[in-house]
Design an enzyme around this catalytic site. Structure first.
Site, PDB file in Angstrom:
ATOM      1  N   ASP A 142      20.741  -9.719 -23.384  1.00  0.00           N
ATOM      2  CA  ASP A 142      21.971 -10.365 -23.847  1.00  0.00           C
ATOM      3  C   ASP A 142      21.896 -11.846 -23.446  1.00  0.00           C
ATOM      4  O   ASP A 142      21.238 -12.632 -24.118  1.00  0.00           O
ATOM      5  CB  ASP A 142      23.129  -9.612 -23.174  1.00  0.00           C
ATOM      6  CG  ASP A 142      24.507 -10.031 -23.633  1.00  0.00           C
ATOM      7  OD1 ASP A 142      24.645 -10.453 -24.782  1.00  0.00           O
ATOM      8  OD2 ASP A 142      25.460  -9.926 -22.845  1.00  0.00           O
ATOM      9  N   LYS A 151      20.240  -9.861 -28.365  1.00  0.00           N
ATOM     10  CA  LYS A 151      21.376 -10.596 -28.938  1.00  0.00           C
ATOM     11  C   LYS A 151      21.062 -12.073 -28.812  1.00  0.00           C
ATOM     12  O   LYS A 151      21.525 -12.733 -27.870  1.00  0.00           O
ATOM     13  CB  LYS A 151      22.648 -10.304 -28.131  1.00  0.00           C
ATOM     14  CG  LYS A 151      23.273  -8.955 -28.372  1.00  0.00           C
ATOM     15  CD  LYS A 151      24.564  -8.879 -27.561  1.00  0.00           C
ATOM     16  CE  LYS A 151      25.167  -7.508 -27.590  1.00  0.00           C
ATOM     17  NZ  LYS A 151      26.240  -7.361 -26.580  1.00  0.00           N
ATOM     18  N   PHE A 170      29.518  -5.366 -28.749  1.00  0.00           N
ATOM     19  CA  PHE A 170      29.153  -4.474 -27.653  1.00  0.00           C
ATOM     20  C   PHE A 170      28.710  -3.134 -28.238  1.00  0.00           C
ATOM     21  O   PHE A 170      29.438  -2.508 -29.000  1.00  0.00           O
ATOM     22  CB  PHE A 170      30.342  -4.284 -26.697  1.00  0.00           C
ATOM     23  CG  PHE A 170      29.948  -3.631 -25.409  1.00  0.00           C
ATOM     24  CD1 PHE A 170      29.283  -4.362 -24.427  1.00  0.00           C
ATOM     25  CD2 PHE A 170      30.215  -2.297 -25.183  1.00  0.00           C
ATOM     26  CE1 PHE A 170      28.905  -3.759 -23.228  1.00  0.00           C
ATOM     27  CE2 PHE A 170      29.849  -1.684 -23.994  1.00  0.00           C
ATOM     28  CZ  PHE A 170      29.188  -2.419 -23.018  1.00  0.00           C
TER      29      PHE A 170
HETATM   30  P1  5GP Z   1      22.030 -10.007 -19.600  1.00  0.00           P
HETATM   31  O1  5GP Z   1      21.686 -10.323 -18.171  1.00  0.00           O
HETATM   32  O2  5GP Z   1      20.868 -10.161 -20.553  1.00  0.00           O
HETATM   33  O3  5GP Z   1      23.249 -10.770 -20.050  1.00  0.00           O
HETATM   34  O4  5GP Z   1      22.561  -8.532 -19.621  1.00  0.00           O
HETATM   35  C1  5GP Z   1      21.739  -7.469 -19.658  1.00  0.00           C
HETATM   36  C2  5GP Z   1      22.507  -6.215 -19.345  1.00  0.00           C
HETATM   37  O5  5GP Z   1      23.892  -6.304 -19.771  1.00  0.00           O
HETATM   38  C3  5GP Z   1      21.921  -5.073 -20.123  1.00  0.00           C
HETATM   39  O6  5GP Z   1      20.827  -4.496 -19.456  1.00  0.00           O
HETATM   40  C4  5GP Z   1      23.125  -4.161 -20.245  1.00  0.00           C
HETATM   41  O7  5GP Z   1      23.250  -3.401 -19.083  1.00  0.00           O
HETATM   42  C5  5GP Z   1      24.311  -5.094 -20.341  1.00  0.00           C
HETATM   43  N1  5GP Z   1      24.686  -5.322 -21.765  1.00  0.00           N
HETATM   44  C6  5GP Z   1      24.574  -6.469 -22.460  1.00  0.00           C
HETATM   45  N2  5GP Z   1      25.010  -6.298 -23.730  1.00  0.00           N
HETATM   46  C7  5GP Z   1      25.390  -5.003 -23.817  1.00  0.00           C
HETATM   47  C8  5GP Z   1      25.915  -4.205 -24.897  1.00  0.00           C
HETATM   48  O8  5GP Z   1      26.144  -4.631 -26.036  1.00  0.00           O
HETATM   49  N3  5GP Z   1      26.183  -2.899 -24.600  1.00  0.00           N
HETATM   50  C9  5GP Z   1      25.958  -2.359 -23.363  1.00  0.00           C
HETATM   51  N4  5GP Z   1      26.249  -1.071 -23.209  1.00  0.00           N
HETATM   52  N5  5GP Z   1      25.467  -3.070 -22.342  1.00  0.00           N
HETATM   53  C10 5GP Z   1      25.178  -4.383 -22.568  1.00  0.00           C
END
Ligand code: 5GP
Length: 193
Positions: free
Chosen positions: A116, A144, A165
């Site tokens: 994300d 994303k 999400f």
């Molecule tokens: P980042 O550090 O890349 O922002 O976040 C990664 C983590 O955020 C992912 O491993 C997941 O646990 C959570 N996350 C980010 N987007 C989503 C989403 O759309 N759905 C879910 N269930 N978790 C997400």
């Protein structure tokens, strides 16, 4: 019945009414993993690979990828907690479970469910690289791109998703929906508790 109605029909009854839309079906996930496993087999021909799954979201990706690979591979897991709200990440990461084995001189493929902001993965990659592996690459089933805050080299990407999400196929909301076979979006009332 329309195709989307049929897709909803296949979900467990207990969760069906909370699902807005099936974004990526189980069939598309399986096809994509076939494709990615083929690419990995070509790229790592003659090498051995260590898959590092990031718990808990990557459990199904790791399992389904591992059994498709032709190159010799083994599996290890890390669990990290990112301090943030339920649906966003802060980039401050704590290792809850470290790898069982050393990775020095090994070819490591980090397997993620979703990238994300990229902050969690950025931390993880820096941490793993400090252990002097032969190589570190990343596979993420979902990405994303519009949300990215750090530039990350993701070698293998399954699907790009918009800024919504998603849950299912390992991804949860408050520990629910992980077991769904498809990747879905939820109706607003599902977040309401
Ligand atoms: P980042 O550090 O890349 O922002 O976040 C990664 C983590 O955020 C992912 O491993 C997941 O646990 C959570 N996350 C980010 N987007 C989503 C989403 O759309 N759905 C879910 N269930 N978790 C997400």
């Amino acid at each position: 019945m329309s195709e989307s109605a049929e897709m909803l029909e296949r979900l467990p009854a207990a969760y069906r009414s909370q699902v807005e839309e099936v974004l990526i079906s189980r069939e598309r996930i399986a096809e994509k993993l076939d494709e990615l496993a083929g690419a990995i087999d070509r790229d790592y021909a003659g090498e051995e690979l260590l898959l590092v799954g990031v718990l808990k979201g990557a459990i199904f990706v790791v399992a389904d990828l591992h059994r498709r690979l032709g190159v010799p591979s083994s599996v290890d897991f890390m669990a990290v907690s990112s301090y943030g709200s339920a649906t966003t990440s802060s980039g401050v990461v704590r290792i809850l479970k470290d790898l069982d084995a050393e990775i020095e001189d090994r070819h490591v493929l980090v397997v993620e469910d979703i990238v994300d902001s990229g902050l969690t993965l950025d931390y993880l990659l820096k941490n793993l690289r400090s252990r002097r592996p032969a190589s570190v690459e990343v596979l993420s089933l979902l990405t994303k791109p519009s949300r990215r805050e750090v530039d990350l080299p993701i070698r293998y990407v399954g699907f790009e998703v918009p800024d919504v999400f998603v849950v299912g196929y390992g991804l949860d909301f408050a520990e629910h929906y992980r077991g769904l076979s498809d990747i879905v979006t939820l109706k607003p009332e599902a977040y309401g508790g």
